[in-house]
Design a protein around this motif. Structure first.
Motif, PDB file in Angstrom:
ATOM      1  N   LEU A  14       0.804  -1.222   0.000  1.00 19.63           N
ATOM      2  CA  LEU A  14       0.000   0.000   0.000  1.00 19.63           C
ATOM      3  C   LEU A  14       0.838   1.275   0.000  1.00 19.63           C
ATOM      4  CD1 LEU A  14      -2.840  -1.263   2.299  1.00 19.63           C
ATOM      5  CD2 LEU A  14      -2.981  -0.789  -0.152  1.00 19.63           C
ATOM      6  N   THR A  15       2.072   1.197   0.443  1.00 21.64           N
ATOM      7  CA  THR A  15       2.930   2.380   0.371  1.00 21.64           C
ATOM      8  C   THR A  15       3.309   2.697  -1.072  1.00 21.64           C
ATOM      9  OG1 THR A  15       4.907   1.056   0.791  1.00 21.64           O
ATOM     10  CG2 THR A  15       3.865   2.123   2.697  1.00 21.64           C
ATOM     11  N   THR A  18      -0.680   3.614  -2.863  1.00 27.02           N
ATOM     12  CA  THR A  18      -1.276   4.906  -2.506  1.00 27.02           C
ATOM     13  C   THR A  18      -0.810   6.045  -3.407  1.00 27.02           C
ATOM     14  OG1 THR A  18      -1.682   4.165  -0.252  1.00 27.02           O
ATOM     15  CG2 THR A  18      -1.660   6.545  -0.619  1.00 27.02           C
ATOM     16  N   TYR A  21      -2.518   5.822  -6.879  1.00 25.54           N
ATOM     17  CA  TYR A  21      -3.894   6.308  -6.877  1.00 25.54           C
ATOM     18  C   TYR A  21      -3.948   7.813  -6.645  1.00 25.54           C
ATOM     19  CZ  TYR A  21      -8.914   6.410  -6.220  1.00 25.54           C
ATOM     20  OH  TYR A  21     -10.245   6.706  -6.347  1.00 25.54           O
ATOM     21  N   ASP A  22      -3.082   8.322  -5.792  1.00 23.81           N
ATOM     22  CA  ASP A  22      -3.002   9.763  -5.540  1.00 23.81           C
ATOM     23  C   ASP A  22      -2.832  10.516  -6.868  1.00 23.81           C
ATOM     24  OD1 ASP A  22      -1.133  12.265  -5.128  1.00 23.81           O
ATOM     25  OD2 ASP A  22      -2.049  11.920  -3.167  1.00 23.81           O
ATOM     26  N   PRO A  36      -7.294  12.923  -2.914  1.00 25.31           N
ATOM     27  CA  PRO A  36      -6.628  11.627  -2.762  1.00 25.31           C
ATOM     28  C   PRO A  36      -6.764  11.092  -1.340  1.00 25.31           C
ATOM     29  CG  PRO A  36      -5.163  13.223  -3.810  1.00 25.31           C
ATOM     30  CD  PRO A  36      -6.361  13.980  -3.305  1.00 25.31           C
ATOM     31  N   THR A  38      -5.761   9.089   2.056  1.00 21.33           N
ATOM     32  CA  THR A  38      -4.519   8.876   2.789  1.00 21.33           C
ATOM     33  C   THR A  38      -4.149   7.397   2.767  1.00 21.33           C
ATOM     34  OG1 THR A  38      -5.681   8.454   4.857  1.00 21.33           O
ATOM     35  CG2 THR A  38      -5.095  10.776   4.361  1.00 21.33           C
ATOM     36  N   LEU A  39      -2.934   7.109   3.195  1.00 28.91           N
ATOM     37  CA  LEU A  39      -2.507   5.720   3.339  1.00 28.91           C
ATOM     38  C   LEU A  39      -3.430   4.982   4.302  1.00 28.91           C
ATOM     39  CD1 LEU A  39      -0.563   3.365   2.887  1.00 28.91           C
ATOM     40  CD2 LEU A  39       0.937   4.373   4.629  1.00 28.91           C
ATOM     41  N   GLU A  41      -6.621   5.524   4.833  1.00 27.20           N
ATOM     42  CA  GLU A  41      -7.875   5.231   4.127  1.00 27.20           C
ATOM     43  C   GLU A  41      -7.676   4.124   3.100  1.00 27.20           C
ATOM     44  OE1 GLU A  41     -11.703   5.084   2.643  1.00 27.20           O
ATOM     45  OE2 GLU A  41     -10.978   5.865   4.546  1.00 27.20           O
ATOM     46  N   MET A  42      -6.576   4.159   2.364  1.00 30.58           N
ATOM     47  CA  MET A  42      -6.299   3.102   1.385  1.00 30.58           C
ATOM     48  C   MET A  42      -6.140   1.755   2.091  1.00 30.58           C
ATOM     49  SD  MET A  42      -6.385   4.334  -1.719  1.00 30.58           S
ATOM     50  CE  MET A  42      -5.384   3.290  -2.790  1.00 30.58           C
ATOM     51  N   THR A  43      -5.552   1.770   3.261  1.00 28.83           N
ATOM     52  CA  THR A  43      -5.395   0.540   4.047  1.00 28.83           C
ATOM     53  C   THR A  43      -6.761   0.010   4.476  1.00 28.83           C
ATOM     54  OG1 THR A  43      -3.213   1.224   4.804  1.00 28.83           O
ATOM     55  CG2 THR A  43      -4.332  -0.477   6.102  1.00 28.83           C
ATOM     56  N   ARG A  45      -9.615   0.521   2.969  1.00 30.85           N
ATOM     57  CA  ARG A  45     -10.280   0.010   1.757  1.00 30.85           C
ATOM     58  C   ARG A  45      -9.731  -1.366   1.381  1.00 30.85           C
ATOM     59  NH1 ARG A  45     -10.573   5.391  -2.194  1.00 30.85           N
ATOM     60  NH2 ARG A  45     -11.614   6.726  -0.679  1.00 30.85           N
TER      61      ARG A  45
END
Length: 174
Positions: A14-15, A18, A21-22, A36, A38-39, A41-43, A45
């Motif tokens: 995810l690092t 992210t 997608y940003d 975009p 945040t990390l 939020e992406m985590t 999801r």
């Protein structure tokens, strides 16, 4: 180009996911998000999709994530439970190199293996010829366009709807 490895995504990816997608959110029309995530939020999801049994994949070249794809619920009502919506994102330097098609084909295979019967692509911006072309090459058919349903970067945007049967599709009951 080195070989492309497609594998299941992990939380550690995810690092790299992210910022991909940003960039898509800030500069493109493939997604209609305006800010975009945040990390964190992406985590969340990623955890929600993975925890619910949906496939989430990354393309890796020379040890670096060069794109990602996932399937998620098409709609929340239970009758849609055999239909998934796909997403594929690549950084600009990875586009037009066959990575997106390889990711999408792997996502199709993984979704079929999990018993899904239909895959829907909701493509942001009817001018997104790259995404429409990749989906067409992966066997998707055009099913319609929702005109002027999104507003981003000071202009109205369409969404293009494409669909592909998975496995036996609708020829048998699940």
């Amino acid at each position: 180009m080195s070989d492309i490895l497609i594998r299941a995504a992990t939380a550690a990816d995810l690092t790299a996911i992210t910022p991909i997608y940003d960039h898509a959110v800030r500069t493109g029309t493939a997604t209609f998000e305006l800010e975009p995530p945040t990390l964190a939020e992406m985590t969340a999801r990623f955890d929600n999709l993975s925890g619910a049994g949906f496939p989430y994949l990354v393309a890796v070249i020379d040890g670096h994530v060069a794109g990602y794809a996932y399937a998620g619920p098409y709609r929340p009502r239970p009758a849609y439970r055999f239909t998934v919506e796909n997403s594929v994102y690549l950084p600009p330097e990875a586009q037009r190199k066959g990575i997106g098609l390889k990711l999408l084909n792997a996502l199709i295979d993984e979704s079929e293996a999990r018993g899904y019967r239909q895959m829907i692509a909701v493509i942001g911006d009817s001018a997104n010829a790259g995404s429409i072309g990749v989906h067409t090459r992966a066997g998707f058919e055009m099913i319609g366009t929702h005109r002027n349903v999104g507003f981003k970067f000071g202009r109205w945007l369409d969404t293009v709807m494409m669909q592909r049967e998975l496995g036996p599709g609708s020829t048998t009951t699940p």
